[in-house]
Write an enzyme that holds these catalytic residues in place. Structure first.
Site, PDB file in Angstrom:
ATOM      1  N   HIS A 223      24.534  38.764 -83.222  1.00  0.00           N
ATOM      2  CA  HIS A 223      25.516  38.813 -82.135  1.00  0.00           C
ATOM      3  C   HIS A 223      26.838  38.216 -82.620  1.00  0.00           C
ATOM      4  O   HIS A 223      26.844  37.096 -83.123  1.00  0.00           O
ATOM      5  CB  HIS A 223      25.012  38.025 -80.913  1.00  0.00           C
ATOM      6  CG  HIS A 223      24.069  38.795 -80.058  1.00  0.00           C
ATOM      7  ND1 HIS A 223      24.000  38.639 -78.696  1.00  0.00           N
ATOM      8  CD2 HIS A 223      23.146  39.748 -80.367  1.00  0.00           C
ATOM      9  CE1 HIS A 223      23.089  39.467 -78.202  1.00  0.00           C
ATOM     10  NE2 HIS A 223      22.553  40.141 -79.203  1.00  0.00           N
TER      11      HIS A 223
ATOM     12  N   TYR B  38      27.342  34.218 -69.861  1.00  0.00           N
ATOM     13  CA  TYR B  38      27.177  32.927 -69.184  1.00  0.00           C
ATOM     14  C   TYR B  38      28.101  32.969 -67.963  1.00  0.00           C
ATOM     15  O   TYR B  38      29.317  33.065 -68.112  1.00  0.00           O
ATOM     16  CB  TYR B  38      27.626  31.784 -70.082  1.00  0.00           C
ATOM     17  CG  TYR B  38      26.745  31.485 -71.262  1.00  0.00           C
ATOM     18  CD1 TYR B  38      26.808  32.254 -72.425  1.00  0.00           C
ATOM     19  CD2 TYR B  38      25.853  30.416 -71.239  1.00  0.00           C
ATOM     20  CE1 TYR B  38      26.005  31.970 -73.530  1.00  0.00           C
ATOM     21  CE2 TYR B  38      25.048  30.122 -72.340  1.00  0.00           C
ATOM     22  CZ  TYR B  38      25.137  30.890 -73.469  1.00  0.00           C
ATOM     23  OH  TYR B  38      24.350  30.604 -74.567  1.00  0.00           O
TER      24      TYR B  38
ATOM     25  N   PRO C  88      19.964  23.541 -72.078  1.00  0.00           N
ATOM     26  CA  PRO C  88      19.983  24.772 -72.887  1.00  0.00           C
ATOM     27  C   PRO C  88      21.282  25.582 -72.760  1.00  0.00           C
ATOM     28  O   PRO C  88      21.431  26.600 -73.397  1.00  0.00           O
ATOM     29  CB  PRO C  88      18.787  25.565 -72.379  1.00  0.00           C
ATOM     30  CG  PRO C  88      18.415  24.963 -71.093  1.00  0.00           C
ATOM     31  CD  PRO C  88      18.900  23.569 -71.090  1.00  0.00           C
TER      32      PRO C  88
ATOM     33  N   LYS D 132      21.160  25.046 -78.020  1.00  0.00           N
ATOM     34  CA  LYS D 132      21.151  24.124 -79.160  1.00  0.00           C
ATOM     35  C   LYS D 132      19.811  23.458 -79.465  1.00  0.00           C
ATOM     36  O   LYS D 132      19.621  22.953 -80.564  1.00  0.00           O
ATOM     37  CB  LYS D 132      22.189  23.025 -78.912  1.00  0.00           C
ATOM     38  CG  LYS D 132      23.604  23.535 -79.019  1.00  0.00           C
ATOM     39  CD  LYS D 132      23.903  24.061 -80.416  1.00  0.00           C
ATOM     40  CE  LYS D 132      25.141  24.943 -80.423  1.00  0.00           C
ATOM     41  NZ  LYS D 132      25.117  25.897 -81.536  1.00  0.00           N
TER      42      LYS D 132
ATOM     43  N   TYR E  39      29.298  26.831 -81.056  1.00  0.00           N
ATOM     44  CA  TYR E  39      28.214  27.753 -80.707  1.00  0.00           C
ATOM     45  C   TYR E  39      27.547  28.323 -81.968  1.00  0.00           C
ATOM     46  O   TYR E  39      26.316  28.431 -82.026  1.00  0.00           O
ATOM     47  CB  TYR E  39      28.751  28.901 -79.847  1.00  0.00           C
ATOM     48  CG  TYR E  39      27.678  29.657 -79.074  1.00  0.00           C
ATOM     49  CD1 TYR E  39      27.103  30.814 -79.591  1.00  0.00           C
ATOM     50  CD2 TYR E  39      27.222  29.204 -77.834  1.00  0.00           C
ATOM     51  CE1 TYR E  39      26.117  31.508 -78.894  1.00  0.00           C
ATOM     52  CE2 TYR E  39      26.236  29.892 -77.130  1.00  0.00           C
ATOM     53  CZ  TYR E  39      25.694  31.044 -77.662  1.00  0.00           C
ATOM     54  OH  TYR E  39      24.709  31.728 -76.978  1.00  0.00           O
TER      55      TYR E  39
HETATM   56  P1  FAS Z   1       8.351  21.019 -79.190  1.00  0.00           P
HETATM   57  O1  FAS Z   1       8.308  20.379 -77.819  1.00  0.00           O
HETATM   58  O2  FAS Z   1       8.597  22.481 -79.305  1.00  0.00           O
HETATM   59  O3  FAS Z   1       6.967  20.761 -79.947  1.00  0.00           O
HETATM   60  C1  FAS Z   1       6.330  19.496 -79.857  1.00  0.00           C
HETATM   61  C2  FAS Z   1       4.853  19.703 -80.120  1.00  0.00           C
HETATM   62  O4  FAS Z   1       4.226  18.420 -80.106  1.00  0.00           O
HETATM   63  C3  FAS Z   1       4.194  20.541 -79.041  1.00  0.00           C
HETATM   64  O5  FAS Z   1       3.463  21.601 -79.628  1.00  0.00           O
HETATM   65  C4  FAS Z   1       3.268  19.546 -78.324  1.00  0.00           C
HETATM   66  O6  FAS Z   1       2.045  20.149 -77.915  1.00  0.00           O
HETATM   67  C5  FAS Z   1       3.012  18.514 -79.415  1.00  0.00           C
HETATM   68  N1  FAS Z   1       2.675  17.176 -78.898  1.00  0.00           N
HETATM   69  C6  FAS Z   1       3.233  16.522 -77.849  1.00  0.00           C
HETATM   70  N2  FAS Z   1       2.642  15.318 -77.709  1.00  0.00           N
HETATM   71  C7  FAS Z   1       1.701  15.199 -78.686  1.00  0.00           C
HETATM   72  C8  FAS Z   1       0.771  14.208 -79.046  1.00  0.00           C
HETATM   73  N3  FAS Z   1       0.667  13.059 -78.382  1.00  0.00           N
HETATM   74  N4  FAS Z   1      -0.045  14.438 -80.103  1.00  0.00           N
HETATM   75  C9  FAS Z   1       0.040  15.606 -80.811  1.00  0.00           C
HETATM   76  N5  FAS Z   1       0.908  16.589 -80.510  1.00  0.00           N
HETATM   77  C10 FAS Z   1       1.719  16.388 -79.450  1.00  0.00           C
HETATM   78  N6  FAS Z   1      16.199  25.373 -76.531  1.00  0.00           N
HETATM   79  C11 FAS Z   1      17.140  26.313 -76.693  1.00  0.00           C
HETATM   80  O7  FAS Z   1      17.870  26.271 -77.685  1.00  0.00           O
HETATM   81  N7  FAS Z   1      17.293  27.323 -75.754  1.00  0.00           N
HETATM   82  C12 FAS Z   1      16.478  27.406 -74.652  1.00  0.00           C
HETATM   83  O8  FAS Z   1      16.617  28.313 -73.823  1.00  0.00           O
HETATM   84  C13 FAS Z   1      15.460  26.454 -74.455  1.00  0.00           C
HETATM   85  N8  FAS Z   1      14.615  26.523 -73.377  1.00  0.00           N
HETATM   86  C14 FAS Z   1      13.655  25.550 -73.212  1.00  0.00           C
HETATM   87  C15 FAS Z   1      12.759  25.583 -72.119  1.00  0.00           C
HETATM   88  C16 FAS Z   1      11.797  24.576 -71.946  1.00  0.00           C
HETATM   89  C17 FAS Z   1      10.840  24.630 -70.763  1.00  0.00           C
HETATM   90  C18 FAS Z   1      11.716  23.514 -72.871  1.00  0.00           C
HETATM   91  C19 FAS Z   1      10.701  22.402 -72.667  1.00  0.00           C
HETATM   92  C20 FAS Z   1      12.578  23.480 -73.957  1.00  0.00           C
HETATM   93  C21 FAS Z   1      13.550  24.495 -74.140  1.00  0.00           C
HETATM   94  N9  FAS Z   1      14.421  24.501 -75.246  1.00  0.00           N
HETATM   95  C22 FAS Z   1      15.376  25.440 -75.432  1.00  0.00           C
HETATM   96  C23 FAS Z   1      14.337  23.493 -76.220  1.00  0.00           C
HETATM   97  C24 FAS Z   1      13.225  23.839 -77.173  1.00  0.00           C
HETATM   98  O9  FAS Z   1      13.485  25.070 -77.761  1.00  0.00           O
HETATM   99  C25 FAS Z   1      13.126  22.698 -78.126  1.00  0.00           C
HETATM  100  O10 FAS Z   1      14.405  22.311 -78.609  1.00  0.00           O
HETATM  101  C26 FAS Z   1      12.218  22.990 -79.302  1.00  0.00           C
HETATM  102  O11 FAS Z   1      10.970  23.390 -78.793  1.00  0.00           O
HETATM  103  C27 FAS Z   1      12.128  21.711 -80.142  1.00  0.00           C
HETATM  104  O12 FAS Z   1      11.096  21.862 -81.018  1.00  0.00           O
HETATM  105  P2  FAS Z   1      10.184  20.594 -81.381  1.00  0.00           P
HETATM  106  O13 FAS Z   1      11.069  19.429 -81.655  1.00  0.00           O
HETATM  107  O14 FAS Z   1       9.240  21.086 -82.409  1.00  0.00           O
HETATM  108  O15 FAS Z   1       9.424  20.203 -80.027  1.00  0.00           O
HETATM  109  C1  PHB Z   2      17.590  32.391 -74.256  1.00  0.00           C
HETATM  110  O1  PHB Z   2      17.718  33.576 -74.613  1.00  0.00           O
HETATM  111  O2  PHB Z   2      16.475  31.892 -73.953  1.00  0.00           O
HETATM  112  C2  PHB Z   2      18.804  31.490 -74.210  1.00  0.00           C
HETATM  113  C3  PHB Z   2      19.984  31.926 -74.766  1.00  0.00           C
HETATM  114  C4  PHB Z   2      21.100  31.107 -74.710  1.00  0.00           C
HETATM  115  C5  PHB Z   2      21.012  29.872 -74.096  1.00  0.00           C
HETATM  116  C6  PHB Z   2      19.812  29.428 -73.544  1.00  0.00           C
HETATM  117  C7  PHB Z   2      18.704  30.245 -73.601  1.00  0.00           C
HETATM  118  O3  PHB Z   2      22.104  29.062 -74.036  1.00  0.00           O
END
Ligand code: FAS
Ligand code: PHB
Length: 394
Positions: free
Chosen positions: A76, A204, A296, A300, A388
């Protein structure tokens, strides 16, 4: 009866941060064991991020897990900001020379798992009672239970990649750990639908009824978000209500191109800004959501996790293979320097694009004035664009 195992790096958490770290270490011949409280299917099934900075794409390709990303990822070169029907395109490529790539976090996690299992990566899934110990010594360990057995992993380093609700951060003594947090007074309702996206780029939108985001996962699969009250539940949002509200918020011009369909994933996520300092305590290193959370709005969270892991893998490889402490000693400061800039950008985009219950007419005028400034100033648009596409690693 406790079973003891040894490894060089024990990684708590098998999300993108833990998986990528394990792969980067393996590429240098360094062994690790990865723990997760969930199983692989659950982790792969989580619907989260969708946009990759160019630096993240390069990191995944260099790690040897970028083949499908290069084939299926959607480059993009810009995105739209919309304000009550007015639109302004942020020309990422023209302003920075860089693009972003749309490729779901689900796919990244799948690619990483496949590579790790191909290469014999060591995992424990569905672990419980994880306790990192002796972090302030040269022989830390991580104790947990797995299938009723107590296991003690003796290691040289512990990577806390266990996300916001993990245990690693809490292993840092209270008189050492400082946290900073802002919880936003709203959530994001996210929907996935097997329909072509309303536009070929992201939109957005700030509307008087609230924020909306039009994104995608492919040319046939769309991802949409609506700002909701923090107390809303998924049950209160039928598909019909969702589509009606989305059309209102993106305006009649875009709504005319919207193709609706049944949602096959619907969830509400809370929004917060959060940072824990320091990101290192003795032989424990925090990376990703274990150390920080961003709303989000700036796309990032995942990219920040990948950046932390690039910095952490360099530090561990230099220490383990060459006895060089330099990057270990500067790990936390290097990460936090970038983390706070990304927190600022994500906070700024959230303040610009959402409706806040406490906002008076003045704050709404400030939001509109900022949009008009961005739309008429190349410098203001470039500031958005360079954040971005991704700031330099360090
Ligand atoms: P994660 O949370 O992905 O992974 C952590 C892992 O640790 C999980 O698998 C969990 O099961 C495990 N864990 C937790 N506690 C533990 C324990 N006690 N023992 C062993 N394992 C354990 N980011 C964006 O850029 N755009 C988005 O749109 C976006 N939407 C999101 C929506 C939601 C609902 C959430 C929660 C996050 C979102 N994020 C988004 C952010 C997301 O992408 C995170 O930045 C990304 O998953 C970070 O990756 P990790 O640091 O690996 O953490
Ligand atoms: C998504 O596609 O999940 C998405 C894209 C941009 C954002 C957040 C989420 O800023």
């Amino acid at each position: 009866m406790t079973k003891t195992r040894k490894t060089t790096v024990c990684i708590i958490g098998s999300g993108p941060a833990g998986l990528l770290l394990s792969q980067l270490l393996a590429n240098e011949g360094i062994d690790s064991i990865v723990l997760d409280r969930q199983n692989r299917d659950h982790i792969e099934g989580r619907i989260r991020a969708g946009v990759l900075e160019s630096g993240s794409v390069d990191a995944l390709i260099d790690a040897g897990v970028g083949a499908r990303l290069q084939k299926e990822g959607l480059p993009h070169s810009g995105f739209d900001l919309a304000f009550d029907g007015d639109r302004h395109r942020i020309d990422l490529l023209g302003l920075t020379g860089k693009q972003v790539t749309v490729y779901g976090q689900t796919e990244i996690t799948r690619d990483l798992f496949e590579k790790r299992f191909e290469e014999g990566g060591q995992f424990y899934f569905e672990v419980e009672d994880v306790v990192p110990t002796d972090l302030d010594t040269n022989q830390p360990s991580v104790r947990f239970t797995h299938c009723g057995e107590t296991i003690d992993i003796q290691c040289d380093f512990v990577a806390g990649c266990d996300g916001f609700r993990g245990v690693s951060r809490h292993a840092i003594p209270g008189d050492t750990l400082n946290t900073f947090e802002r919880v936003y007074p709203f959530g994001w309702l996210g929907v996935l639908t097997e329909c072509p996206p309303v536009s070929h780029e992201l939109i957005y939108a700030n509307h008087e009824r609230g924020f909306a985001l039009c994104s995608m996962r492919s040319e046939t699969r769309s991802r949409y978000y609506l700002q909701t009250a923090a107390t809303d539940t998924v049950e209160e949002w039928s598909d019909e209500r969702f589509w009606q509200e989305l059309k209102t918020r993106i305006g009649p011009e875009s709504a005319a191109d919207l193709i609706e369909g049944p949602s096959f994933e619907k969830s509400i996520a809370p929004l917060r800004s959060f940072v824990a300092e320091p990101m290192r305590y003795g032989r424990l290193f925090l990376a990703g959501d274990a150390a920080h959370i961003v709303p989000p709005t700036g796309a990032k969270g995942l990219n920040l996790a990948i950046a932390d892991v690039q910095i952490l893998s360099r530090a561990l490889i230099e220490k383990i293979k060459r006895g060089n402490d330099q990057y270990i000693e500067t790990y936390s400061a290097t990460c936090l320097g970038r983390v706070w800039k990304v927190e600022r950008f994500s906070w700024h985009m959230s303040m610009l694009l959402h409706q806040f219950p406490e906002h008076s007419g003045f704050e709404k005028k400030m939001q509109r004035a900022e949009f008009d400034y961005i739309a008429t100033s190349e410098a203001a648009s470039k500031a958005i664009a360079e954040n971005y596409v991704g700031l330099p690693l360090d």
